[in-house]
Design an enzyme around this catalytic site. Structure first.
Site, PDB file in Angstrom:
ATOM      1  N   LYS A   9       0.815  -1.223   0.000  1.00  0.00           N
ATOM      2  CA  LYS A   9       0.000   0.000   0.000  1.00  0.00           C
ATOM      3  C   LYS A   9       0.845   1.268   0.000  1.00  0.00           C
ATOM      4  O   LYS A   9       0.408   2.314  -0.505  1.00  0.00           O
ATOM      5  CB  LYS A   9      -0.954   0.012   1.208  1.00  0.00           C
ATOM      6  CG  LYS A   9      -1.799  -1.247   1.376  1.00  0.00           C
ATOM      7  CD  LYS A   9      -2.608  -1.615   0.155  1.00  0.00           C
ATOM      8  CE  LYS A   9      -3.135  -3.024   0.258  1.00  0.00           C
ATOM      9  NZ  LYS A   9      -3.580  -3.580  -1.012  1.00  0.00           N
TER      10      LYS A   9
ATOM     11  N   LYS B 138      -1.986   2.411   9.379  1.00  0.00           N
ATOM     12  CA  LYS B 138      -2.366   1.306   8.485  1.00  0.00           C
ATOM     13  C   LYS B 138      -1.160   0.450   8.124  1.00  0.00           C
ATOM     14  O   LYS B 138      -0.061   0.973   7.976  1.00  0.00           O
ATOM     15  CB  LYS B 138      -2.925   1.876   7.168  1.00  0.00           C
ATOM     16  CG  LYS B 138      -4.234   2.618   7.268  1.00  0.00           C
ATOM     17  CD  LYS B 138      -4.630   3.127   5.886  1.00  0.00           C
ATOM     18  CE  LYS B 138      -6.114   3.419   5.804  1.00  0.00           C
ATOM     19  NZ  LYS B 138      -6.507   3.856   4.443  1.00  0.00           N
TER      20      LYS B 138
ATOM     21  N   GLY C 299      -8.462  -4.671   3.673  1.00  0.00           N
ATOM     22  CA  GLY C 299      -9.497  -5.370   4.425  1.00  0.00           C
ATOM     23  C   GLY C 299      -9.528  -5.045   5.903  1.00  0.00           C
ATOM     24  O   GLY C 299     -10.173  -5.745   6.666  1.00  0.00           O
TER      25      GLY C 299
ATOM     26  N   TYR D 248      -7.745  10.308   9.508  1.00  0.00           N
ATOM     27  CA  TYR D 248      -8.908   9.417   9.526  1.00  0.00           C
ATOM     28  C   TYR D 248     -10.121  10.163   8.989  1.00  0.00           C
ATOM     29  O   TYR D 248     -10.514  11.205   9.536  1.00  0.00           O
ATOM     30  CB  TYR D 248      -9.173   8.933  10.955  1.00  0.00           C
ATOM     31  CG  TYR D 248     -10.421   8.078  11.067  1.00  0.00           C
ATOM     32  CD1 TYR D 248     -10.467   6.821  10.490  1.00  0.00           C
ATOM     33  CD2 TYR D 248     -11.547   8.544  11.742  1.00  0.00           C
ATOM     34  CE1 TYR D 248     -11.612   6.039  10.573  1.00  0.00           C
ATOM     35  CE2 TYR D 248     -12.697   7.767  11.829  1.00  0.00           C
ATOM     36  CZ  TYR D 248     -12.717   6.517  11.243  1.00  0.00           C
ATOM     37  OH  TYR D 248     -13.848   5.745  11.323  1.00  0.00           O
ATOM     38  N   LEU D 249     -10.713   9.643   7.930  1.00  0.00           N
ATOM     39  CA  LEU D 249     -11.928  10.242   7.373  1.00  0.00           C
ATOM     40  C   LEU D 249     -13.112   9.608   8.106  1.00  0.00           C
ATOM     41  O   LEU D 249     -13.273   8.384   8.093  1.00  0.00           O
ATOM     42  CB  LEU D 249     -12.009   9.981   5.865  1.00  0.00           C
ATOM     43  CG  LEU D 249     -10.797  10.475   5.048  1.00  0.00           C
ATOM     44  CD1 LEU D 249     -10.925  10.047   3.586  1.00  0.00           C
ATOM     45  CD2 LEU D 249     -10.661  11.994   5.123  1.00  0.00           C
TER      46      LEU D 249
ATOM     47  N   HIS E 206     -17.516   4.614   0.002  1.00  0.00           N
ATOM     48  CA  HIS E 206     -16.473   3.810  -0.642  1.00  0.00           C
ATOM     49  C   HIS E 206     -16.822   3.691  -2.118  1.00  0.00           C
ATOM     50  O   HIS E 206     -17.804   3.038  -2.475  1.00  0.00           O
ATOM     51  CB  HIS E 206     -16.405   2.426   0.016  1.00  0.00           C
ATOM     52  CG  HIS E 206     -15.352   1.540  -0.555  1.00  0.00           C
ATOM     53  ND1 HIS E 206     -15.381   0.180  -0.432  1.00  0.00           N
ATOM     54  CD2 HIS E 206     -14.232   1.839  -1.242  1.00  0.00           C
ATOM     55  CE1 HIS E 206     -14.307  -0.323  -1.036  1.00  0.00           C
ATOM     56  NE2 HIS E 206     -13.607   0.657  -1.535  1.00  0.00           N
TER      57      HIS E 206
ATOM     58  N   HIS F 109     -16.005  -5.171   6.845  1.00  0.00           N
ATOM     59  CA  HIS F 109     -15.173  -5.176   5.641  1.00  0.00           C
ATOM     60  C   HIS F 109     -15.626  -6.192   4.597  1.00  0.00           C
ATOM     61  O   HIS F 109     -14.908  -6.461   3.641  1.00  0.00           O
ATOM     62  CB  HIS F 109     -13.685  -5.360   5.983  1.00  0.00           C
ATOM     63  CG  HIS F 109     -13.173  -4.294   6.914  1.00  0.00           C
ATOM     64  ND1 HIS F 109     -12.971  -2.993   6.498  1.00  0.00           N
ATOM     65  CD2 HIS F 109     -12.864  -4.327   8.223  1.00  0.00           C
ATOM     66  CE1 HIS F 109     -12.548  -2.274   7.523  1.00  0.00           C
ATOM     67  NE2 HIS F 109     -12.479  -3.053   8.593  1.00  0.00           N
TER      68      HIS F 109
ATOM     69  N   ARG G  96      -7.330  -7.389  -9.640  1.00  0.00           N
ATOM     70  CA  ARG G  96      -8.060  -8.595 -10.034  1.00  0.00           C
ATOM     71  C   ARG G  96      -9.455  -8.229 -10.525  1.00  0.00           C
ATOM     72  O   ARG G  96      -9.898  -7.090 -10.360  1.00  0.00           O
ATOM     73  CB  ARG G  96      -8.212  -9.501  -8.811  1.00  0.00           C
ATOM     74  CG  ARG G  96      -8.977  -8.825  -7.677  1.00  0.00           C
ATOM     75  CD  ARG G  96      -9.419  -9.759  -6.581  1.00  0.00           C
ATOM     76  NE  ARG G  96     -10.391  -9.103  -5.722  1.00  0.00           N
ATOM     77  CZ  ARG G  96     -10.122  -8.247  -4.769  1.00  0.00           C
ATOM     78  NH1 ARG G  96      -8.876  -7.917  -4.512  1.00  0.00           N
ATOM     79  NH2 ARG G  96     -11.090  -7.687  -4.052  1.00  0.00           N
TER      80      ARG G  96
ATOM     81  N   ARG H  64     -25.414  -9.511  -2.565  1.00  0.00           N
ATOM     82  CA  ARG H  64     -24.661 -10.751  -2.327  1.00  0.00           C
ATOM     83  C   ARG H  64     -25.475 -11.607  -1.363  1.00  0.00           C
ATOM     84  O   ARG H  64     -25.727 -11.197  -0.221  1.00  0.00           O
ATOM     85  CB  ARG H  64     -23.300 -10.444  -1.695  1.00  0.00           C
ATOM     86  CG  ARG H  64     -22.394  -9.620  -2.590  1.00  0.00           C
ATOM     87  CD  ARG H  64     -21.017  -9.550  -1.975  1.00  0.00           C
ATOM     88  NE  ARG H  64     -20.159  -8.651  -2.714  1.00  0.00           N
ATOM     89  CZ  ARG H  64     -18.831  -8.711  -2.697  1.00  0.00           C
ATOM     90  NH1 ARG H  64     -18.214  -9.619  -1.958  1.00  0.00           N
ATOM     91  NH2 ARG H  64     -18.118  -7.852  -3.396  1.00  0.00           N
TER      92      ARG H  64
HETATM   93  C1  MV4 Z   1      -9.624   4.621   5.790  1.00  0.00           C
HETATM   94  C2  MV4 Z   1     -10.797   5.015   6.484  1.00  0.00           C
HETATM   95  C3  MV4 Z   1     -10.845   6.324   6.938  1.00  0.00           C
HETATM   96  N1  MV4 Z   1      -9.793   7.153   6.737  1.00  0.00           N
HETATM   97  N2  MV4 Z   1      -8.632   5.495   5.582  1.00  0.00           N
HETATM   98  C4  MV4 Z   1     -10.685  -0.021   5.635  1.00  0.00           C
HETATM   99  C5  MV4 Z   1      -9.985  -1.126   4.944  1.00  0.00           C
HETATM  100  C6  MV4 Z   1      -9.089  -0.537   3.946  1.00  0.00           C
HETATM  101  N3  MV4 Z   1      -9.465  -1.029   2.683  1.00  0.00           N
HETATM  102  C7  MV4 Z   1      -9.228   0.932   4.062  1.00  0.00           C
HETATM  103  N4  MV4 Z   1     -10.205   1.196   5.090  1.00  0.00           N
HETATM  104  C8  MV4 Z   1     -10.464   2.445   5.539  1.00  0.00           C
HETATM  105  N5  MV4 Z   1      -9.497   3.367   5.305  1.00  0.00           N
HETATM  106  C9  MV4 Z   1      -8.715   6.731   6.060  1.00  0.00           C
HETATM  107  N6  MV4 Z   1      -7.689   7.568   5.889  1.00  0.00           N
HETATM  108  C10 MV4 Z   1     -11.817   4.089   6.682  1.00  0.00           C
HETATM  109  C11 MV4 Z   1     -11.652   2.783   6.191  1.00  0.00           C
HETATM  110  C12 MV4 Z   1     -12.776   1.891   6.364  1.00  0.00           C
HETATM  111  C13 MV4 Z   1     -13.486   1.369   5.282  1.00  0.00           C
HETATM  112  C14 MV4 Z   1     -13.135   1.662   3.961  1.00  0.00           C
HETATM  113  C15 MV4 Z   1     -13.842   1.133   2.921  1.00  0.00           C
HETATM  114  C16 MV4 Z   1     -14.942   0.317   3.146  1.00  0.00           C
HETATM  115  C17 MV4 Z   1     -15.301   0.012   4.415  1.00  0.00           C
HETATM  116  C18 MV4 Z   1     -14.588   0.536   5.506  1.00  0.00           C
HETATM  117  C19 MV4 Z   1     -14.983   0.224   6.803  1.00  0.00           C
HETATM  118  C20 MV4 Z   1     -14.277   0.725   7.873  1.00  0.00           C
HETATM  119  C21 MV4 Z   1     -13.164   1.563   7.644  1.00  0.00           C
END
Ligand code: MV4
Length: 446
Positions: free
Chosen positions: A116, A158, A164, A202-203, A208, A235, A291, A337
């Protein structure tokens, strides 16, 4: 074109790939564990090879067994499907070393995006908006505290090898940084054998959004618009829609073109998805998936394009069949799903199917390997069907989806069909007013 493709997967996605192959005149080889001898993906394929006992580790993740199956059946190429081997760069490398084509990106591109930190550096340099935070890996607690002070709270730590949600920790103030940093590293070391971490603001409440992309080996790259995958639990995506009810046409074109430019510039071959968080009108890159994805179906419904066919074509070295200006977006699509799980507790519900009726009619697609009498095994993912519905607009799509969910009957086991009925009757969902936290809040209220 390839004459024979080995499909290194099971269930509905193996069927999806088989169908594209059939229409292209390509023979298929199914592989299966002993638990899947009666599976539909085995029945439909031209040939099949048993590759091991029930546990995925000894069958669908068993590299020597899969390569041997490809050799003895004389396959030209291996399609990894989704999950299992689909983002394993070492597998992709071994497939090519043994003289088969890996239907996916190069091992180098899988590695580049699998890390990442390197993924974020790469896309940032090529013009994608990223979340403010550390400039690469954060090596010490002191550095973590400095980055947090500069970025502002809350911050998210992270794992570089993550995705995930594993190895992800929030720090709300300076006193929480040291502990969150150590916890994130520890979790990353245990989960991925790599404890490198990085930091981001952190957002709090984003959507998504992911952009579907494809690149060929002739320097072409195009996008197929976005999907909104915010409806998730722990997730795991539950329902996806395209287009996103949160974007306008202008934002869609802008983010699609930016994302396509990135994969064109890195010379990416294959299908891929660039994921963003979207909050207050701004996009922030988070990850790239190298993928085919489960939810590619909704993009197919609104574009009319067979993405698996295009994926196979570009893996074979053929140019894309479409230019960006050939891609148009028609109406709205939603995927539910359907999992073999209790719709309230989410406890897995394996067992024998006793009665099966799939909905049909205009704009309704069911991708599933189920049949009446089939025994859903305990060993694998609980997703047993995807209900994919298209309408000329979002409202028509929702009405058709409600009707299709009512028509769907899966007997003998618990499924998440009632959960979907419930989600799509909520006013927030009907209004398209939701973020990544909406489903978990909704489930806690019930
Ligand atoms: C984040 C976020 C908030 N702020 N990054 C979760 C898994 C990974 N794919 C990235 N994720 C997140 N990254 C920042 N800077 C919140 C999440 C996140 C999330 C992202 C996408 C779909 C579902 C989620 C559930 C919880 C947290």
């Amino acid at each position: 074109m390839f004459e024979k493709i080995l499909i290194a997967n099971r269930g509905e996605i193996a069927l999806r790939i088989h169908r594209a192959c059939r229409e292209m005149g390509i023979h298929t080889v199914a592989v299966h564990s002993t638990a899947d001898a009666d599976a539909m993906h085995v029945r439909l394929a031209d040939e099949s090879v048993c590759i091991g006992p029930p546990s995925a580790k000894e069958s669908y993740l068993n590299i020597p067994a899969i390569l041997t199956a490809a050799a003895i059946t004389g396959a030209d190429a291996i399609h990894p499907g989704v999950g299992f081997m689909s983002e394993n760069a070492n597998f992709a490398e071994m497939v090519e070393e043994h003289g088969f084509v890996f239907i996916g990106p190069t091992p180098e591109h899988i590695r580049l995006m699998g890390d990442k930190v390197t993924a974020k550096k790469t896309v940032k340099k090529l013009g994608l908006p990223t979340v403010p935070g550390s400039d690469g890996a954060v090596e010490t607690v002191e550095e973590a505290q400095k980055v947090a002070a500069k970025t502002g709270y809350p911050v998210l730590i992270k794992a570089s090898a993550g995705g995930g949600g594993k190895g992800m920790k929030i720090a709300n103030n300076e006193s929480e940084v040291a502990e969150a940093y150590q916890l994130a590293r520890g979790e990353a070391r245990i989960s991925f054998g790599n404890d490198e971490v990085y930091m981001e603001r952190y957002l709090a409440n984003p959507r998504h959004i992911e952009v579907q992309l494809i690149g060929d080996t002739h320097g072409n790259a195009i996008h197929f618009g976005e999907r909104d995958c915010s409806i998730q639990r722990r997730h795991q995506k539950v329902l996806e829609e395209a287009p996103s009810p949160g974007l306008n046409a202008c934002e869609r074109v802008k983010i699609g073109e930016l994302a396509a430019k990135v994969i064109q510039k890195i010379g990416y071959r294959g299908v891929g998805t660039i994921e963003f968080l979207y909050e207050n009108g701004e996009f922030f890159f988070i990850e790239m998936n190298t993928r085919l994805q489960v939810e590619h179906t909704i993009t197919e419904m609104i574009t009319g394009i067979d993405l698996v066919r295009e994926q196979i074509r570009v893996a074979c070295g053929l140019p894309l069949s479409y230019k960006q200006e050939d891609i148009s977006f028609n109406g709205h699509a939603i995927e539910c799903r359907i999992n073999a799980e209790n719709p309230e507790t989410f406890a897995p519900s394996p067992g024998q199917i006793k009665g099966f009726h799939a909905p049909g009619g205009l704009g309704v697609r069911v991708d599933s390997a189920l049949y009446d009498g089939y025994h859903v095994p305990t060993y694998y993912d609980s997703m047993i069907a995807k209900l994919v519905v298209h309408g000329s607009n979002r409202n028509e799509c929702l009405l058709r989806l409600r009707r299709s969910l009512e028509e769907f009957f899966i007997g003998g086991i618990d499924t998440t069909l009632p959960l979907h009925q419930s989600i799509i009757s909520q006013p927030d969902f009907i209004n398209g007013d939701y973020t990544i936290h909406w489903l978990e809040h909704f489930l806690n209220m019930e």
